[in-house]
Write a protein that holds these residues in place. Structure first.
Motif, short mmCIF file in Angstrom:
data_model
loop_
_atom_site.label_atom_id
_atom_site.label_comp_id
_atom_site.label_asym_id
_atom_site.label_seq_id
_atom_site.Cartn_x
_atom_site.Cartn_y
_atom_site.Cartn_z
N ARG A 169 0.83 -1.19 0.00
CA ARG A 169 0.00 0.00 0.00
C ARG A 169 0.87 1.24 0.00
NH1 ARG A 169 -5.20 -1.31 0.98
NH2 ARG A 169 -5.59 -3.35 1.88
N THR A 170 0.39 2.28 -0.66
CA THR A 170 1.10 3.54 -0.70
C THR A 170 0.39 4.60 0.14
OG1 THR A 170 -0.10 4.19 -2.69
CG2 THR A 170 1.99 3.05 -3.01
N ALA A 171 -0.59 4.15 0.93
CA ALA A 171 -1.41 5.09 1.69
C ALA A 171 -0.61 5.73 2.81
CB ALA A 171 -2.62 4.35 2.28
N ASP A 172 -1.07 6.91 3.24
CA ASP A 172 -0.53 7.53 4.43
C ASP A 172 -0.81 6.63 5.62
OD1 ASP A 172 -1.58 10.86 3.45
OD2 ASP A 172 0.22 9.71 2.94
N SER A 173 0.00 6.72 6.64
CA SER A 173 -0.18 5.90 7.84
C SER A 173 -1.53 6.19 8.46
CB SER A 173 0.91 6.20 8.84
OG SER A 173 0.61 5.59 10.09
N PRO A 174 -2.32 5.13 8.81
CA PRO A 174 -3.60 5.36 9.48
C PRO A 174 -3.44 6.06 10.82
CG PRO A 174 -3.50 3.15 8.58
CD PRO A 174 -2.11 3.72 8.46
N THR A 175 -2.23 6.07 11.37
CA THR A 175 -2.03 6.77 12.65
C THR A 175 -2.21 8.27 12.50
OG1 THR A 175 0.36 6.84 12.27
CG2 THR A 175 -0.50 4.99 13.55
N LEU A 176 -2.29 8.76 11.24
CA LEU A 176 -2.53 10.18 11.01
C LEU A 176 -4.00 10.54 11.25
CD1 LEU A 176 -0.43 10.83 7.77
CD2 LEU A 176 0.16 11.41 10.12
N LEU A 177 -4.85 9.54 11.38
CA LEU A 177 -6.26 9.80 11.63
C LEU A 177 -6.44 10.37 13.03
CD1 LEU A 177 -7.91 6.55 10.20
CD2 LEU A 177 -7.68 8.77 9.07
N ASN A 178 -7.41 11.27 13.17
CA ASN A 178 -7.70 11.78 14.51
C ASN A 178 -8.64 10.82 15.23
OD1 ASN A 178 -10.44 12.43 13.76
ND2 ASN A 178 -9.67 14.30 12.79
N ASP A 179 -8.87 11.08 16.51
CA ASP A 179 -9.67 10.17 17.33
C ASP A 179 -11.09 10.02 16.79
OD1 ASP A 179 -7.53 9.78 18.99
OD2 ASP A 179 -8.20 11.20 20.53
N GLN A 180 -11.65 11.11 16.28
CA GLN A 180 -13.01 11.05 15.75
C GLN A 180 -13.08 10.15 14.52
OE1 GLN A 180 -14.78 14.57 13.78
NE2 GLN A 180 -16.53 14.32 15.16
N GLU A 181 -12.09 10.27 13.63
CA GLU A 181 -12.08 9.45 12.42
C GLU A 181 -11.89 7.97 12.75
OE1 GLU A 181 -10.28 12.67 9.20
OE2 GLU A 181 -8.92 11.64 10.58
N ILE A 182 -11.05 7.69 13.74
CA ILE A 182 -10.87 6.29 14.17
C ILE A 182 -12.17 5.75 14.75
CG2 ILE A 182 -9.67 4.79 15.81
CD1 ILE A 182 -7.23 6.59 15.50
N ALA A 183 -12.88 6.60 15.50
CA ALA A 183 -14.17 6.19 16.06
C ALA A 183 -15.18 5.91 14.95
CB ALA A 183 -14.71 7.27 17.00
N TRP A 184 -15.18 6.74 13.90
CA TRP A 184 -16.07 6.49 12.77
C TRP A 184 -15.78 5.13 12.14
CZ3 TRP A 184 -15.30 11.92 10.09
CH2 TRP A 184 -16.03 12.88 10.80
N LEU A 185 -14.50 4.85 11.92
CA LEU A 185 -14.13 3.56 11.32
C LEU A 185 -14.57 2.40 12.21
CD1 LEU A 185 -10.57 4.25 9.87
CD2 LEU A 185 -12.64 3.72 8.58
N ASP A 186 -14.42 2.58 13.51
CA ASP A 186 -14.82 1.53 14.44
C ASP A 186 -16.31 1.28 14.37
OD1 ASP A 186 -13.79 -0.28 16.59
OD2 ASP A 186 -15.28 0.80 17.77
N ALA A 234 -7.16 -0.07 8.32
CA ALA A 234 -7.18 0.27 9.75
C ALA A 234 -7.01 -0.98 10.61
CB ALA A 234 -8.48 0.99 10.10
N ALA A 235 -7.65 -2.08 10.20
CA ALA A 235 -7.54 -3.33 10.95
C ALA A 235 -6.10 -3.85 10.92
CB ALA A 235 -8.50 -4.37 10.39
N GLN A 236 -5.46 -3.74 9.76
CA GLN A 236 -4.08 -4.21 9.64
C GLN A 236 -3.13 -3.43 10.53
OE1 GLN A 236 -3.24 -4.10 5.45
NE2 GLN A 236 -4.76 -5.67 4.98
N HIS A 237 -3.50 -2.19 10.85
CA HIS A 237 -2.66 -1.35 11.71
C HIS A 237 -3.13 -1.36 13.17
CE1 HIS A 237 -1.14 0.15 7.88
NE2 HIS A 237 -0.15 0.71 8.55
N GLY A 238 -4.07 -2.27 13.47
CA GLY A 238 -4.50 -2.45 14.85
C GLY A 238 -5.33 -1.32 15.43
N LEU A 239 -5.99 -0.56 14.56
CA LEU A 239 -6.77 0.58 15.06
C LEU A 239 -8.20 0.21 15.41
CD1 LEU A 239 -5.61 3.45 12.65
CD2 LEU A 239 -4.76 2.87 14.92
N LEU A 240 -8.65 -0.98 15.00
CA LEU A 240 -10.04 -1.37 15.25
C LEU A 240 -10.09 -2.46 16.31
CD1 LEU A 240 -11.36 -1.50 11.58
CD2 LEU A 240 -11.38 0.42 13.17
#
Length: 223
Positions: free
Chosen positions: A149-166, A211-217
């Motif tokens: 993947r060439t995407a930016d790191s999901p860690t750049l997401l803010n808390d609200q965006e991570i909550a949306w994904l969850d 996001a799942a691959q980076h352990g955010l969910l």
């Protein structure tokens, strides 16, 4: 979603879910309709997606759509999502190669199986899709997990965006998410599109996988 994990839905809740079936093969379409009906779902079936969509208003979308891709034209998923942007799509591939599994996922499918899959396996995928879970055969999950993947790191997401994904990973619809976030539905789609762009992905499925691959969910990493 761990392969083989049963999704338990009582018949009362299942009856509230309309499952769309698009399949050009009469015998297979009949088998899918019969199988889903026996499990308590309400089923709408057609030989093509346009006819199914014309049966009701564009907003009258099914809870899950099963789309049999006999001609190999996976790109049709894009056009389906233009009309029904929030519908989980279970794709059945006639040419079930690793490349096609990956393409179907990246186009927006939430589950990808072979058209020759057992009806019980398809029922399992539908149950998962109703709950907002991704279903893949083992080799397809491996292919997605090893995709560069060439995407930016999901860690750049803010808390609200991570909550949306969850919330999306748990099956929350965009309409419900918009209400909880205080946005109109259109504004919510716009916010999600901006988030997908930040991740370098095109749709919800890709964003959830990344996001799942980076352990955010708080649900298992597919594969």
């Amino acid at each position: 979603m761990t392969p083989g994990t049963a999704v338990q839905l009582d018949r009362k809740s299942m009856a509230q879910h309309v499952i769309g079936v698009v399949d050009q093969c009469p015998a297979r379409r009949y088998g899918l309709v019969t199988m889903l009906s026996e499990r308590g779902y309400c089923v709408r079936a057609s030989v093509d997606i346009r006819a199914l969509q014309d049966n009701g208003e564009s907003s009258d979308s099914p809870a899950v759509l099963i789309y049999s891709c006999d001609d190999g034209d996976i790109s049709v998923i894009d056009s389906i999502l233009l009309t029904w942007p929030d519908v989980p799509i279970v794709v059945l591939l006639a040419q079930a190669s690793v490349t096609n599994y990956r393409r179907a996922l990246h186009t927006g499918a939430i589950a990808v199986l072979s058209v020759y899959a057992e009806l019980e396996e398809i029922a399992h995928a539908v149950g998962g899709a109703v709950s907002g879970l991704i279903t893949l055969p083992h080799r397809a999950a491996e292919a997605v997990a090893t995709t560069s993947r060439t995407a930016d790191s999901p860690t750049l997401l803010n808390d609200q965006e991570i909550a949306w994904l969850d919330h999306l990973a748990r099956g929350t619809t965009v309409t419900k998410l918009a209400g909880e976030a205080g946005y109109s539905e259109r504004a919510m789609y716009r916010q999600l599109s901006l988030m997908y762009r930040k991740l370098g992905v095109q749709n919800r499925t890709q964003a959830l996988l990344l996001a799942a691959q980076h352990g955010l969910l708080k649900w298992p990493n597919p594969g």
